[in-house]
Scaffold this active site. Sequence first.
Site, PDB file in Angstrom:
ATOM      1  N   THR A  20      -6.201   4.058  -2.747  1.00  0.00           N
ATOM      2  CA  THR A  20      -7.607   3.861  -3.119  1.00  0.00           C
ATOM      3  C   THR A  20      -7.745   2.913  -4.298  1.00  0.00           C
ATOM      4  OG1 THR A  20      -8.271   6.000  -2.269  1.00  0.00           O
ATOM      5  CG2 THR A  20      -9.644   5.110  -4.007  1.00  0.00           C
ATOM      6  N   SER A  69      -1.775   6.104   1.560  1.00  0.00           N
ATOM      7  CA  SER A  69      -0.534   6.870   1.375  1.00  0.00           C
ATOM      8  C   SER A  69      -0.409   8.082   2.293  1.00  0.00           C
ATOM      9  CB  SER A  69      -0.356   7.276  -0.086  1.00  0.00           C
ATOM     10  OG  SER A  69      -1.136   8.405  -0.401  1.00  0.00           O
ATOM     11  N   THR A  77      -3.401   8.474  -3.854  1.00  0.00           N
ATOM     12  CA  THR A  77      -3.272   9.798  -4.470  1.00  0.00           C
ATOM     13  C   THR A  77      -2.755  10.851  -3.483  1.00  0.00           C
ATOM     14  OG1 THR A  77      -5.545  10.419  -3.921  1.00  0.00           O
ATOM     15  CG2 THR A  77      -5.188   9.350  -6.070  1.00  0.00           C
ATOM     16  N   ASP A  78      -2.909  10.587  -2.175  1.00  0.00           N
ATOM     17  CA  ASP A  78      -2.696  11.675  -1.208  1.00  0.00           C
ATOM     18  C   ASP A  78      -1.248  12.155  -1.101  1.00  0.00           C
ATOM     19  OD1 ASP A  78      -5.349  11.974  -0.704  1.00  0.00           O
ATOM     20  OD2 ASP A  78      -5.376  10.770   1.117  1.00  0.00           O
TER      21      ASP A  78
HETATM   22  C1  SIN Z   1      -4.331   7.122  -0.328  1.00  0.00           C
HETATM   23  O1  SIN Z   1      -3.719   8.139  -0.654  1.00  0.00           O
HETATM   24  O2  SIN Z   1      -3.771   6.034  -0.099  1.00  0.00           O
HETATM   25  C2  SIN Z   1      -5.819   7.173  -0.139  1.00  0.00           C
HETATM   26  C3  SIN Z   1      -6.476   8.158  -1.010  1.00  0.00           C
HETATM   27  C4  SIN Z   1      -6.349   7.868  -2.475  1.00  0.00           C
HETATM   28  O3  SIN Z   1      -5.627   7.011  -2.944  1.00  0.00           O
HETATM   29  O4  SIN Z   1      -7.073   8.574  -3.225  1.00  0.00           O
END
Ligand code: SIN
Length: 323
Positions: free
Chosen positions: A30, A76, A109-110
């Site tokens: 993100t 991710s 973050t995932d």
């Molecule tokens: C990801 O994990 O690539 C998408 C979600 C995020 O980064 O919050």
Amino acid sequence: MNVQWLYFHPVRTKMQNDARKVAVLATGGTIAGTAARAGDNIGYTAAQLGVQALVEAVPALREVALITEQVAQLDSKDMEFSIWAALAARVAHHLADDGVAGIVITHGTDTLEETAYLLQRLLAPAKPVVLAAAMRPATALLRDGPQNLLDAVTLAREPGARGVMAVLAGTVHSAWDVRKVHSYRVDAFGSGEAGPVARFEEGWVRRLRGWPAGEAIGLAVLDQPWPWVEIVTSHAAARGEVVRAMVAAGVKGIVLAGTGNGSVHHALEAALIEAQHAGVAVLRSTRCLDGPVQMKRGDELPSAGTLTPVQARIELMLQLMRA
Ligand code: SIN
């Protein structure tokens, strides 16, 4: 001690006084995401902007010697073993460069907590390796990515810092403890019972406890194929068939996300013990958000200690690769 100096030191001074380089390795997420409308915080596409655009969005980084590299470009949730291996190799490459103070990895973050745990176990770096992420895309009205990236670069040059960490919302988490605890909030990460390693205050690191440490497994383990390891959750009316189907399909390891202290529905437990007897490696963790699985007399399934189910899965894969 000059108290004024302690509390009134601008970020600029810190950036200008350090000639050491920071390697910024981008993987997507993100933090590199864009939406058609600035107010849209969920209908965006992750992994759209390249590493150069990310660093250019942070004016203070013009004063820092950066090496930038686009290692991957993905959401991710779609992380793959091949990307983990490529990332670990690039991190090791830059760690070996005496002119590099530390490394920043921009990441979604995932699955951030999985990548952080894996890198800490493989490399246990003597320099800081800092994952930076964002809960809002780069097009958001209130985007968190640029501040998180700046904090990560600052931490990557923090004297004496070491180990794999993540920095979001002004909080530094150790790879051993970091976990995503909220699906939407900007302050979406926690460190469980251990608590954060440090906090950022006006661009400075206030350390709360020791840097992440440990022994490195080394990258040679990645010459082995990644074994198939799944996570199964115990819950009301759980059934053993899912485990038996996985064993029949060739699973090599199973992590149980048990209830409470790693307890497990009797039907699932019977299937897991059968799987263990058939040569499948089993580790017992808890679906509780915090706390260890304490072993007691008579337990047949080994405990994953304080590891979360996703950490325990990585640990079990590494154990199988080392066997
Ligand atoms: C990801 O994990 O690539 C998408 C979600 C995020 O980064 O919050």
